[in-house]
Design a protein around this motif. Structure first.
Motif, PDB file in Angstrom:
ATOM      1  N   VAL A 170     -12.795 -15.405   9.142  1.00 30.51           N
ATOM      2  CA  VAL A 170     -12.969 -13.963   9.009  1.00 30.51           C
ATOM      3  C   VAL A 170     -13.117 -13.370  10.413  1.00 30.51           C
ATOM      4  O   VAL A 170     -14.021 -13.768  11.155  1.00 30.51           O
ATOM      5  CB  VAL A 170     -14.227 -13.640   8.168  1.00 30.51           C
ATOM      6  N   ALA A 171     -12.214 -12.454  10.776  1.00 31.19           N
ATOM      7  CA  ALA A 171     -12.351 -11.799  12.080  1.00 31.19           C
ATOM      8  C   ALA A 171     -13.281 -10.602  11.932  1.00 31.19           C
ATOM      9  O   ALA A 171     -13.197  -9.854  10.954  1.00 31.19           O
ATOM     10  CB  ALA A 171     -10.986 -11.354  12.594  1.00 31.19           C
ATOM     11  N   ALA A 215      -7.009 -15.774  10.681  1.00 32.89           N
ATOM     12  CA  ALA A 215      -8.028 -15.086   9.880  1.00 32.89           C
ATOM     13  C   ALA A 215      -7.403 -14.444   8.639  1.00 32.89           C
ATOM     14  O   ALA A 215      -6.308 -13.897   8.688  1.00 32.89           O
ATOM     15  CB  ALA A 215      -8.724 -14.028  10.724  1.00 32.89           C
ATOM     16  N   LYS A 216      -8.158 -14.521   7.541  1.00 33.99           N
ATOM     17  CA  LYS A 216      -7.680 -13.988   6.272  1.00 33.99           C
ATOM     18  C   LYS A 216      -8.183 -12.558   6.063  1.00 33.99           C
ATOM     19  O   LYS A 216      -7.535 -11.736   5.436  1.00 33.99           O
ATOM     20  CB  LYS A 216      -8.287 -14.876   5.178  1.00 33.99           C
ATOM     21  N   LEU A 217      -9.383 -12.316   6.549  1.00 37.19           N
ATOM     22  CA  LEU A 217     -10.025 -11.013   6.378  1.00 37.19           C
ATOM     23  C   LEU A 217     -10.421 -10.493   7.756  1.00 37.19           C
ATOM     24  O   LEU A 217     -10.840 -11.268   8.610  1.00 37.19           O
ATOM     25  CB  LEU A 217     -11.287 -11.191   5.512  1.00 37.19           C
ATOM     26  N   VAL A 218     -10.269  -9.155   7.939  1.00 36.75           N
ATOM     27  CA  VAL A 218     -10.818  -8.525   9.143  1.00 36.75           C
ATOM     28  C   VAL A 218     -11.883  -7.546   8.677  1.00 36.75           C
ATOM     29  O   VAL A 218     -11.620  -6.736   7.782  1.00 36.75           O
ATOM     30  CB  VAL A 218      -9.743  -7.760   9.949  1.00 36.75           C
ATOM     31  N   VAL A 219     -13.063  -7.621   9.232  1.00 36.49           N
ATOM     32  CA  VAL A 219     -14.099  -6.639   8.905  1.00 36.49           C
ATOM     33  C   VAL A 219     -14.248  -5.722  10.115  1.00 36.49           C
ATOM     34  O   VAL A 219     -14.472  -6.186  11.236  1.00 36.49           O
ATOM     35  CB  VAL A 219     -15.446  -7.306   8.565  1.00 36.49           C
ATOM     36  N   THR A 220     -14.089  -4.425   9.879  1.00 36.98           N
ATOM     37  CA  THR A 220     -14.166  -3.465  10.982  1.00 36.98           C
ATOM     38  C   THR A 220     -14.881  -2.195  10.509  1.00 36.98           C
ATOM     39  O   THR A 220     -15.451  -2.165   9.419  1.00 36.98           O
ATOM     40  CB  THR A 220     -12.751  -3.174  11.539  1.00 36.98           C
ATOM     41  N   SER A 247      -1.839 -13.493   9.340  1.00 37.48           N
ATOM     42  CA  SER A 247      -2.455 -14.166   8.206  1.00 37.48           C
ATOM     43  C   SER A 247      -3.399 -13.265   7.395  1.00 37.48           C
ATOM     44  O   SER A 247      -3.987 -13.707   6.416  1.00 37.48           O
ATOM     45  CB  SER A 247      -3.255 -15.352   8.759  1.00 37.48           C
ATOM     46  N   VAL A 248      -3.531 -12.000   7.812  1.00 35.87           N
ATOM     47  CA  VAL A 248      -4.579 -11.143   7.233  1.00 35.87           C
ATOM     48  C   VAL A 248      -4.175 -10.588   5.866  1.00 35.87           C
ATOM     49  O   VAL A 248      -3.101 -10.015   5.715  1.00 35.87           O
ATOM     50  CB  VAL A 248      -4.901  -9.975   8.201  1.00 35.87           C
ATOM     51  N   GLU A 249      -5.069 -10.773   4.884  1.00 36.61           N
ATOM     52  CA  GLU A 249      -4.805 -10.220   3.547  1.00 36.61           C
ATOM     53  C   GLU A 249      -5.510  -8.886   3.340  1.00 36.61           C
ATOM     54  O   GLU A 249      -4.989  -7.995   2.688  1.00 36.61           O
ATOM     55  CB  GLU A 249      -5.257 -11.230   2.481  1.00 36.61           C
ATOM     56  N   THR A 264      -3.853   1.662   4.812  1.00 34.70           N
ATOM     57  CA  THR A 264      -2.755   0.866   4.270  1.00 34.70           C
ATOM     58  C   THR A 264      -3.156   0.408   2.877  1.00 34.70           C
ATOM     59  O   THR A 264      -4.038  -0.448   2.728  1.00 34.70           O
ATOM     60  CB  THR A 264      -2.467  -0.359   5.173  1.00 34.70           C
ATOM     61  N   GLU A 265      -2.551   1.029   1.876  1.00 28.83           N
ATOM     62  CA  GLU A 265      -2.914   0.726   0.483  1.00 28.83           C
ATOM     63  C   GLU A 265      -2.695  -0.751   0.187  1.00 28.83           C
ATOM     64  O   GLU A 265      -1.713  -1.341   0.640  1.00 28.83           O
ATOM     65  CB  GLU A 265      -2.086   1.573  -0.500  1.00 28.83           C
ATOM     66  N   GLY A 266      -3.600  -1.321  -0.561  1.00 28.12           N
ATOM     67  CA  GLY A 266      -3.456  -2.727  -0.934  1.00 28.12           C
ATOM     68  C   GLY A 266      -4.095  -3.655   0.079  1.00 28.12           C
ATOM     69  O   GLY A 266      -4.624  -4.699  -0.266  1.00 28.12           O
ATOM     70  N   ARG A 267      -4.042  -3.266   1.355  1.00 24.32           N
ATOM     71  CA  ARG A 267      -4.625  -4.115   2.393  1.00 24.32           C
ATOM     72  C   ARG A 267      -6.039  -3.645   2.748  1.00 24.32           C
ATOM     73  O   ARG A 267      -6.964  -4.435   2.856  1.00 24.32           O
ATOM     74  CB  ARG A 267      -3.746  -4.053   3.646  1.00 24.32           C
ATOM     75  N   ASP A 268      -6.191  -2.339   2.913  1.00 23.32           N
ATOM     76  CA  ASP A 268      -7.468  -1.804   3.395  1.00 23.32           C
ATOM     77  C   ASP A 268      -8.431  -1.525   2.242  1.00 23.32           C
ATOM     78  O   ASP A 268      -8.030  -1.023   1.189  1.00 23.32           O
ATOM     79  CB  ASP A 268      -7.239  -0.515   4.186  1.00 23.32           C
TER      80      ASP A 268
END
Ligand code: WTA
Length: 686
Positions: A170-171, A215-220, A247-249, A264-268
């Protein structure tokens, strides 16, 4: 030497054969030491023993050194069992059979988040404040241990619902807000591996770290507040993910500053949509002691940052041990404040993990020290009655520049231990810290002891530091190894140097919080740290032992710079510069700087028409900002016709450093073209 001071040295490794050496690296390194000349430093004779009251009530006693020396690795086994709650006890303390790949507390199972949170609630301390948060605009939030536990459980459930499982990366690209700590602990809880990227790094730098760790997830967050204004963070994440092939989902976004963001719909996904509604039930299971806890990228001597890997049991043990003993922590009464950002290792070990594992109350502050006024930090110390303050020498020197009247307006009486980290502290700044801050402007009879802590991203926790109730502290020296740690200074051949001499800092024995490797690159791990001296960890720092055997850190001996306590690689900045079409060649050096310790100075050779461009320096500074981040922007960029090179083509940075620091250039006899320094001097005159 008094008895206490000598007790503090029991932790020293035995001295090797006495020989007269004068390693050039020691000299090279000494030029990096800010301010005071090395000779003065080595004759620093002031020393401040703890007051009898402090020594009497101290958590860490001199006996720790004796116990550690007598028990060997079992000293750490005892600390691991005393400081942590294990789901399953370990069967072996240390497995060093596959050196330099260590395994500590083999077979043990432990959950970092449970140790930082749930167990304090179960012990009846749920109402104790874990975090006082103060935002830059002055908004505040308080989390008790019970509330923080609930917040982390919710986040853990939310991360799992976004598809994050044990072992996934996770980034984390967040400002200094409570969600940063909550995110790190939620990852640890489910066994996901966090990779925090400092918010001051650019989209490019973020992307390379996301890719390296897959990383699969980015938390920002939408952004933060910086110098009184909202500043954006999410656009950098969007830019970093603009190119496919990552690799980010999902990108999970905390709302902090209410600024509009692209979506970004679906991603964010908004944090308040998925975390707030998540279940507050989540059972922590014990992970293997050697399960990866986090990756943290740091600069090395090549252009590519290294993903330093830390695992669970050993890391938690040594961070908790040092936090307790170096800072003389009394968790029921102390208010602890470490000013480091979670983007650096100090913010990992001494904000997110150790203070909570130790059940202490800490302050987290989002902003800069001078917003809205230059007394903000001291106002916070007064407001929260901070008793332990941990910061960097650069910050102290900056406050010195602003003048003692500013802290003088606030009551700093609550402060009782002061720490420093990240770079050598010059005795002048040390004395200022002691009297103006630690003695509340001279009003206190017994000023707060100062603990200068030497360690690295790689070491995970303090390695050299005084014990405030034991060691007679000296202005400018980190002094003695932590109990149970075998630090030494050796010459070119790896022989221990006698007291009064300098050389390279090494660590002779494995330690619990040592890095377990470089993510995805075991060979680089061996080459970087274990190949210079046989069987010893090479830290990359120059050091000296004074006549008492106390250790003085002299700065890096490699191509790593230390700017305001932040590690930057000369090669990485050179690569960023030459990636610009206008630059033919670049060389970067760290030049001594009054405030920041070192500053980045770049020498560039331009291509064709760029030579006529009046804005080229600004363009190149901004280019470095976007390639790496604003922290890497050179203080000066000097356009030169040539660079000084040896016959084998190696750039002689030493000569450029002379120029950058305004000195007559030193011996240039090994240059391929001995007119180069003359050409550079003439071009700079213009
Ligand atoms: C330097 C920061 C002198 C050193 C925790 C080291 C220090 C590098 C000190 C690691 C200190 C850290 N005195 N120098 N007390 N503490 N350093 O990985 O050169 O960001 O190798 O870890 O900072 O920087 P890093």
């Amino acid at each position: 030497m008094d008895a206490q001071a000598s007790a503090a040295r029991i932790g020293h490794v035995e001295k090797g054969p006495k020989m007269s050496v004068n390693p050039p690296a020691g000299q090279e390194a000494s030029t990096k030491r800010h301010g005071d000349a090395l000779e003065n430093l080595m004759h620093e004779r002031r020393s401040f023993p703890p007051s009898p009251q402090f020594a009497e009530n101290a958590v860490g006693k001199a006996s720790l050194y004796e116990e550690a020396a007598a028990e060997g690795p079992e000293f750490w086994a005892r600390q691991a069992r005393e400081l942590l709650t294990w789901d399953e006890d370990f069967s072996q303390t240390l497995d060093w059979s596959d050196a330099p790949f260590a395994k500590w507390f083999v077979g043990g199972k432990v959950n970092a988040a449970y140790n930082a949170l749930d167990r304090h609630v179960e012990a009846g301390n749920g109402d104790r404040v874990a975090i006082h948060f103060e935002g830059e605009p002055g908004d505040t939030r308080t989390y008790t241990y019970a509330q923080l536990t609930e917040a982390v459980k919710k986040a853990a459930n939310a991360f799992e619902s976004l598809g994050v499982a044990k072992g996934d990366r996770v980034a984390v690209y967040l400002p200094m807000i409570p969600e940063a700590v909550i995110t790190m602990l939620a990852c640890a809880r489910i066994g996901a591996v966090h990779s925090v990227v400092f918010g001051g790094f650019s989209a490019e730098a973020l992307r390379s770290r996301i890719d390296d760790a897959e990383a699969k997830l980015v938390v920002t967050a939408d952004g933060s507040y910086r110098r009184g204004k909202p500043s954006a963070l999410k656009p950098a994440v969007d830019a970093s993910l603009a190119k496919d092939g990552h690799s980010v989902e999902h990108v999970l976004v905390v709302r902090r500053n209410e600024q509009p963001v692209e979506w970004t719909e679906g991603r964010d996904v908004w944090w308040h949509d998925v975390v707030d509604s998540a279940s507050a039930e989540h059972t922590a299971v014990g992970h293997d002691s050697e399960h990866p806890l986090f990756i943290l990228y740091t600069s090395g001597t090549t252009g590519k940052p290294k993903g330093i890997l830390h695992t669970t049991g050993g890391y938690l043990t040594q961070t908790a041990f040092t936090h307790r003993n170096t800072f003389d922590l009394h968790p029921e009464t102390d208010v602890y404040w470490c000013t480091a950002d979670i983007g650096w290792v100090t913010g990992h070990s001494y904000v997110a993990y150790a203070p909570l594992v130790n059940g202490s109350t800490q302050l987290i502050y989002e902003g800069t020290p001078d917003t809205p006024h230059q007394g903000r930090w001291w106002e916070l110390v007064e407001k929260y009655k901070v008793s332990i303050l941990y910061t960097a020498p650069t910050a102290i020197r900056t406050c010195m520049k602003w003048g003692r009247d500013i802290p003088g307006k606030f009551d700093l009486d609550s402060l009782r231990v002061l720490g420093t980290v990240g770079e050598p502290i010059n005795p002048e700044a040390w004395m200022w810290y002691r009297t103006v801050i630690g003695a509340n402007g001279g009003k206190k009879e017994n000023p707060a002891p100062i603990v200068d802590t030497w360690w690295q991203t790689e070491t995970g926790a303090h390695m050299i530091a005084p014990l405030p109730g034991v060691t007679a502290t000296k202005p400018g020296s980190a002094q003695v190894p932590v109990p149970g740690i075998s630090v030494d200074v050796v010459d070119e051949m790896g022989e221990s140097v006698p007291d009064g001499s300098g050389g390279f800092l090494v660590i002779r024995e494995p330690w619990p919080s040592m890095l377990r490797g470089i993510w995805g690159d075991p060979q680089r791990f061996k080459d970087t740290y274990w190949s210079r001296f046989d069987g010893m960890y090479f830290a990359g720092d120059g050091a000296k032992k004074d006549e008492d055997g106390d250790i003085w850190l002299l700065g890096r001996v490699d191509d790593v710079m230390n700017v305001s306590g932040h590690r930057l690689s000369t090669t990485e900045i050179e690569s960023a510069l030459v990636s610009h079409p206008s630059v033919a060649e670049a060389a970067v050096v760290g030049a001594a700087d009054e405030t920041t310790g070192e500053a980045v100075v770049a020498f560039v050779i331009l291509r064709g028409s760029a030579k006529e461009d009046p804005d080229i320096v600004t363009t190149l500074r901004n280019h470095v900002g976007s390639e790496i981040g604003p922290i890497a922007k050179p203080r000066n960029i000097l356009v030169v016709p040539e660079l000084p090179k040896t016959r084998s083509g190696k750039i002689m940075r030493r000569l450029l450093k002379d120029v950058a620091e305004g000195r007559e250039a030193g011996d240039a006899s090994t240059l391929a073209d001995n007119t180069v320094m003359q050409q550079i001097a003439e071009s700079l005159k213009k």
